[in-house]
Design a protein around this motif. Structure first.
Motif, mmCIF file in Angstrom:
data_model
loop_
_atom_site.group_PDB
_atom_site.id
_atom_site.type_symbol
_atom_site.label_atom_id
_atom_site.label_comp_id
_atom_site.label_asym_id
_atom_site.label_seq_id
_atom_site.Cartn_x
_atom_site.Cartn_y
_atom_site.Cartn_z
ATOM 1 N N ILE A 138 0.865 -1.176 0.000
ATOM 2 C CA ILE A 138 0.000 0.000 0.000
ATOM 3 C C ILE A 138 0.903 1.227 0.000
ATOM 4 C CG2 ILE A 138 -1.880 1.211 1.140
ATOM 5 C CD1 ILE A 138 -2.634 -1.558 0.159
ATOM 6 N N ALA A 139 1.148 1.756 -1.164
ATOM 7 C CA ALA A 139 2.031 2.912 -1.302
ATOM 8 C C ALA A 139 1.602 3.711 -2.515
ATOM 9 C CB ALA A 139 3.486 2.456 -1.461
ATOM 10 N N GLY A 140 1.708 5.021 -2.410
ATOM 11 C CA GLY A 140 1.334 5.873 -3.524
ATOM 12 C C GLY A 140 1.027 7.273 -3.048
ATOM 13 N N ASN A 141 0.463 8.061 -3.939
ATOM 14 C CA ASN A 141 0.088 9.443 -3.635
ATOM 15 C C ASN A 141 -1.259 9.440 -2.925
ATOM 16 O OD1 ASN A 141 -0.302 12.225 -3.598
ATOM 17 N ND2 ASN A 141 -0.956 12.300 -5.738
ATOM 18 N N LEU A 142 -1.214 9.229 -1.603
ATOM 19 C CA LEU A 142 -2.407 9.197 -0.768
ATOM 20 C C LEU A 142 -2.471 10.486 0.049
ATOM 21 C CD1 LEU A 142 -1.740 5.508 -0.052
ATOM 22 C CD2 LEU A 142 -3.983 6.275 -0.879
ATOM 23 N N VAL A 143 -3.472 10.623 0.891
ATOM 24 C CA VAL A 143 -3.711 11.920 1.529
ATOM 25 C C VAL A 143 -2.551 12.344 2.425
ATOM 26 C CG1 VAL A 143 -4.900 11.146 3.634
ATOM 27 C CG2 VAL A 143 -5.553 13.314 2.554
ATOM 28 N N GLU A 144 -1.797 11.374 2.937
ATOM 29 C CA GLU A 144 -0.680 11.723 3.813
ATOM 30 C C GLU A 144 0.381 12.570 3.099
ATOM 31 O OE1 GLU A 144 -2.781 8.408 5.744
ATOM 32 O OE2 GLU A 144 -2.128 8.798 3.690
ATOM 33 N N SER A 145 0.437 12.480 1.766
ATOM 34 C CA SER A 145 1.392 13.304 1.024
ATOM 35 C C SER A 145 0.994 14.775 1.033
ATOM 36 C CB SER A 145 1.501 12.816 -0.423
ATOM 37 O OG SER A 145 0.324 13.128 -1.147
ATOM 38 N N GLN A 146 -0.283 15.059 1.328
ATOM 39 C CA GLN A 146 -0.841 16.413 1.373
ATOM 40 C C GLN A 146 -0.716 17.135 0.033
ATOM 41 O OE1 GLN A 146 -0.403 18.803 4.920
ATOM 42 N NE2 GLN A 146 0.375 17.060 6.080
ATOM 43 N N ALA A 147 -0.619 16.383 -1.043
ATOM 44 C CA ALA A 147 -0.651 16.999 -2.371
ATOM 45 C C ALA A 147 -2.080 17.342 -2.755
ATOM 46 C CB ALA A 147 -0.046 16.057 -3.406
ATOM 47 N N PHE A 148 -3.051 16.522 -2.313
ATOM 48 C CA PHE A 148 -4.473 16.719 -2.599
ATOM 49 C C PHE A 148 -4.741 16.823 -4.100
ATOM 50 C CE2 PHE A 148 -3.816 18.951 1.573
ATOM 51 C CZ PHE A 148 -4.363 17.954 2.363
ATOM 52 N N HIS A 149 -3.910 16.142 -4.893
ATOM 53 C CA HIS A 149 -4.050 16.209 -6.340
ATOM 54 C C HIS A 149 -3.275 15.040 -6.942
ATOM 55 C CE1 HIS A 149 -5.001 18.248 -10.092
ATOM 56 N NE2 HIS A 149 -3.755 18.072 -10.496
ATOM 57 N N VAL B 188 -18.203 -0.382 -9.244
ATOM 58 C CA VAL B 188 -17.126 -0.496 -8.266
ATOM 59 C C VAL B 188 -15.901 0.288 -8.733
ATOM 60 C CG1 VAL B 188 -15.526 -2.096 -7.133
ATOM 61 C CG2 VAL B 188 -17.921 -2.749 -7.477
ATOM 62 N N LEU B 189 -15.271 0.979 -7.790
ATOM 63 C CA LEU B 189 -13.995 1.649 -8.017
ATOM 64 C C LEU B 189 -12.979 1.067 -7.042
ATOM 65 C CD1 LEU B 189 -16.449 4.027 -7.908
ATOM 66 C CD2 LEU B 189 -14.608 5.301 -9.003
ATOM 67 N N ARG B 190 -11.726 1.055 -7.463
ATOM 68 C CA ARG B 190 -10.677 0.432 -6.654
ATOM 69 C C ARG B 190 -9.478 1.371 -6.494
ATOM 70 N NH1 ARG B 190 -10.606 -4.943 -4.981
ATOM 71 N NH2 ARG B 190 -12.577 -5.979 -5.480
ATOM 72 N N GLY B 191 -8.714 1.164 -5.419
ATOM 73 C CA GLY B 191 -7.376 1.713 -5.290
ATOM 74 C C GLY B 191 -7.186 2.978 -4.499
ATOM 75 N N GLY B 192 -8.254 3.702 -4.151
ATOM 76 C CA GLY B 192 -8.076 4.923 -3.391
ATOM 77 C C GLY B 192 -7.627 6.092 -4.255
ATOM 78 N N SER B 193 -7.492 7.256 -3.622
ATOM 79 C CA SER B 193 -7.123 8.470 -4.355
ATOM 80 C C SER B 193 -6.187 9.315 -3.509
ATOM 81 C CB SER B 193 -8.384 9.282 -4.700
ATOM 82 O OG SER B 193 -8.850 9.998 -3.562
ATOM 83 N N CYS B 194 -5.862 10.493 -4.032
ATOM 84 C CA CYS B 194 -5.016 11.435 -3.303
ATOM 85 C C CYS B 194 -5.714 12.000 -2.077
ATOM 86 C CB CYS B 194 -4.587 12.564 -4.232
ATOM 87 S SG CYS B 194 -5.962 13.440 -5.010
ATOM 88 N N ALA B 195 -6.984 11.669 -1.873
ATOM 89 C CA ALA B 195 -7.725 12.108 -0.689
ATOM 90 C C ALA B 195 -7.983 10.958 0.282
ATOM 91 C CB ALA B 195 -9.057 12.736 -1.108
ATOM 92 N N THR B 196 -7.459 9.761 -0.008
ATOM 93 C CA THR B 196 -7.684 8.570 0.807
ATOM 94 C C THR B 196 -6.496 8.343 1.734
ATOM 95 O OG1 THR B 196 -8.838 7.589 -1.091
ATOM 96 C CG2 THR B 196 -8.262 6.114 0.727
#
Length: 398
Positions: free
Chosen positions: A298-309, A360-368
């Motif tokens: 579980i790694a990627g541009n998620l909300v913890e990066s605070q990019a929000f984009h 169904v949608l998968r994988g989360g986003s930059c806000a997850t």
């Protein structure tokens, strides 16, 4: 998450699917109050008994509720009162949980509800971001939620086709860690051989679809999707504006150019499906998606990066952006897994009753949040929903 906001921002409901920030704050506290404190904490006194009506979302078994589309009409309770309500519930929850150290059986009984409440709050943290983005979008000033520098242009990783062989696979959650009931029961499904795009579809690629008349060609669209294009006059993803021959889009950092290297987002299922057809491909099924990422961290541009984009795909990973950036539409309708049974009581209304007319949608986003997403997570929305951070990854038959 609320620190960048001013009081006036908390109360706006820009469309029926958007809830005011004030409502999100109150509803998440209502969840703990209703399903834990009111049922298990002896002597608990509600902050305001009318809040049970105002801040119930869709739990019919719990009682009547205020109309969803009218949440933005509530000037009272004030934002200050909502924060007082949260402090009230937080204080009682903290004191009560500390006192439970002498009651292990009750601890064991309520632990799943506490954990569900925490994940429920994470869902609403994400909704708070997606909703405030829409609130600022309908404002002609296009205010920014949080100012951020525009990223430097990058060359996205080339899109490659990754092969997966046919086989019988186990799908769904297993183990003792948290999951929602719609991720169960774990079951076997046969997946034909398929290929999956190594990264998400980008803004630049989607602009070619627009330029080629994608929104004017009915043969690319499902019938209901084409009707939505006509009725709602879609010409580009939500939040996109064309000025002087350049596409701009509204972000949580304000209005900025739609960079070619960034993943396209704020697409409906209909748009994602039409683009895939135009590209000579299709959307993956949710089983294909889960098989492809079952062993990935579980790694990627998620909300913890605070990019929000969403951010461009970089590096040479065989499969990039499987978690974070944008939720990925799949070709799978949101239906129960074989043997699915909703939880007992009102909590059973959390997911099961929505298993109709959604995808169904998968994988989360930059806000997850990274602690909220997993390979088996099944998000779901109606096919015309566009205000979520939703995009696509291509698939095709081998």
């Amino acid at each position: 998450l609320c620190e960048p906001l001013v009081t006036e921002d908390y109360v706006v409901q820009s469309m029926p699917d958007v809830s005011p920030t004030k409502w999100h704050l109150a509803h998440t506290s209502w969840f703990f109050e209703t399903f834990l404190l009111a049922r298990y904490a002896a002597g608990y006194q509600p902050f305001n008994r009318d809040f049970a009506y105002l801040f119930n979302s869709y739990y019919v078994a719990v009682g009547d509720r205020h109309c969803r589309q009218n949440r933005g009409l509530l000037s009272r309770p004030t934002v200050e009162e909502v924060y007082e309500y949260r402090r009230h519930v937080d204080r009682y929850m903290s004191e009560w949980l500390r006192a439970l150290s002498d009651d292990p059986p009750l601890q064991h009984e309520i632990a799943p509800l506490v954990e569900l409440g925490l994940h429920h709050e994470q869902q609403h943290q994400e909704l708070l971001l997606t909703d405030i983005k829409h609130v600022f979008w309908v404002n002609p000033l296009r205010p920014a939620y949080r100012k951020s520098p525009e990223p430097s242009p990058q060359s996205p990783s080339p899109m490659r086709w990754i092969n997966f062989p046919e086989g019988l696979h186990w799908i769904g959650h297993e183990g003792e860690s948290f999951c929602y009931d719609n991720e169960t029961p774990r079951h076997r499904t046969f997946v034909e051989s398929f290929q999956l795009g190594s990264r998400l579809v980008t803004n630049g690629e989607y602009q070619k679809f627009i330029a080629d008349g994608g929104y004017r060609e009915p043969r690319l669209w499902l019938s209901i999707g084409w009707a939505a294009v006509q009725e709602q006059r879609w010409q580009a993803p939500l939040y996109w504006i064309e000025r002087d021959g350049q596409w701009l889009h509204h972000t949580l950092g304000g209005l900025r150019p739609a960079a070619d290297d960034e993943p396209v987002c704020h697409l409906s299922y209909f748009e994602a499906d039409a683009f895939a057809r135009w590209a000579g491909a299709r959307l993956p099924t949710e089983a294909e998606w889960e098989v492809a990422c079952a062993s990935l961290p579980i790694a990627g541009n998620l909300v913890e990066s605070q990019a929000f984009h969403p951010a461009p795909a970089v590096g040479d990973a065989p499969l990039a952006q499987m978690f974070g950036d944008v939720w990925e539409w799949t070709a799978s309708q949101y239906t129960p897994y074989p043997g699915f049974k909703p939880a007992e009581g009102a909590i059973g209304e959390y997911n099961g009753k929505f298993m109709c007319n959604q995808f169904v949608l998968r994988g989360g986003s930059c806000a997850t949040s990274a602690s909220h997403i997993r390979a088996t997570y099944r998000n779901f929305f109606p096919p015309d929903a566009r205000w979520q951070f939703a995009g696509l990854r291509l698939a095709r038959d081998s």
